[in-house]
Design an enzyme around this catalytic site. Structure first.
Site, PDB file in Angstrom:
ATOM      1  N   LYS A  75       0.816  -1.215   0.000  1.00 17.29           N
ATOM      2  CA  LYS A  75       0.000   0.000   0.000  1.00 17.29           C
ATOM      3  C   LYS A  75       0.851   1.266   0.000  1.00 17.29           C
ATOM      4  CE  LYS A  75      -3.254  -2.634   2.807  1.00 17.29           C
ATOM      5  NZ  LYS A  75      -2.370  -3.580   3.485  1.00 17.29           N
ATOM      6  N   HIS A 106      -3.578   3.808   0.734  1.00 17.27           N
ATOM      7  CA  HIS A 106      -3.894   3.307   2.072  1.00 17.27           C
ATOM      8  C   HIS A 106      -5.055   4.065   2.734  1.00 17.27           C
ATOM      9  CE1 HIS A 106      -1.718   0.910   5.442  1.00 17.27           C
ATOM     10  NE2 HIS A 106      -3.024   0.884   5.619  1.00 17.27           N
TER      11      HIS A 106
END
Length: 272
Positions: A75, A106
């Protein structure tokens, strides 16, 4: 033991059950991933901010499973939203991989207001082959609608906090309407806090001769969710995967639906 595979809207295939490694150290993930792969897991979910990509990379290096059989997610952290290319290249170096299967923004971080540019950067990273698929985490409907309106491109996945106490049904339904898969983080409500001792969960654990965690994981699977329970305990890693020999009945799913209280354990994406 085989598991269901989800077909994402870009055509790529993703195992529906994976191993989450949040809060695990580089040393812990080595042992956890080795056990997971031996058990049958092929999907590992990490992130730059977990500070264990290096451990994941070391575990994958020593694994006997071919790379093409693995599904690896990492991420883009909030501070890197304007430097996605550099961030992914650094993640790949730590993971010792040429590409990841899924790269996610994220958090939307609406106050920063960089997530549209970050999303455009992720689309370019996909074109370059540094990631096979691109998606988001913790996006609410307005964030997703803006992505669609401004780029015309929908993420393949929205990974969100989701467990029996926080079922996020309107968001799950919106994702489904737009062909976006929903993936559950903290699927066991952070160690079953307030979930495992619910009478319906205990009753079903007894009926199916499963643990409360296995009942909750099966609920995610039967809800069509992708699920990534986190554990570094070998016994639990094995148990969490032993959920493909039963299904919950419709009435049982309805009973678990009544547990939804909107109890958020993590940050609210709108105010984080």
């Amino acid at each position: 033991m085989t598991q269901p595979i989800i077909k994402l809207h870009d055509g790529n295939l993703m195992p529906q059950l994976g191993l989450g490694v949040w809060q695990a150290s580089n040393e812990e993930v080595l042992v956890a991933i080795e056990k997971a792969l031996e058990t049958g897991y092929r999907h590992i979910d990490t992130a730059m901010i977990y500070k264990n990509e290096e451990g994941v990379g070391n575990a994958l290096q020593s694994a006997s499973v071919p790379r093409e059989e693995l599904f690896i997610t990492t991420k883009l952290w909030n501070d890197d939203q304007q430097n996605a290319q550099e961030a992914l290249e650094k993640s790949l170096a730590r993971l010792k991989l040429d590409y990841v299967d899924l790269y996610l923004i994220h958090w939307p971080e609406p106050k920063q207001d960089n997530y549209i540019d970050a999303w455009k950067a992720l689309l370019k990273l996909k074109e370059q082959g540094l990631t096979k698929s691109v998606g988001v985490c913790n996006f609410h409907i307005p964030h997703l609608q803006r992505l669609l309106d401004e780029t015309g491109s929908a993420p393949v996945i929205n990974q969100i906090e989701l467990h029996p106490l926080m079922q996020q049904r309107p968001l799950h339904a919106w994702n489904a309407t737009h062909n976006i898969a929903t993936e559950s983080w903290s699927p066991l409500a952070q160690g079953g806090e307030g979930v495992f001792d619910q009478p319906i969960i205990m009753k079903l654990a007894e009926k199916y001769e499963k643990t409360p965690a296995q009942i909750v994981i099966r609920w995610h699977l039967d809800s069509g969710l992708i699920v990534i329970p986190k554990s570094v305990t070998p016994k639990r890693i094995v148990e969490n995967f032993d959920v493909f020999d039963f299904r919950l009945e419709k009435e049982e799913m309805s009973e678990i639906a009544k547990l939804d209280s909107g109890k958020r354990l993590g940050p609210d994406p709108d105010t984080k």
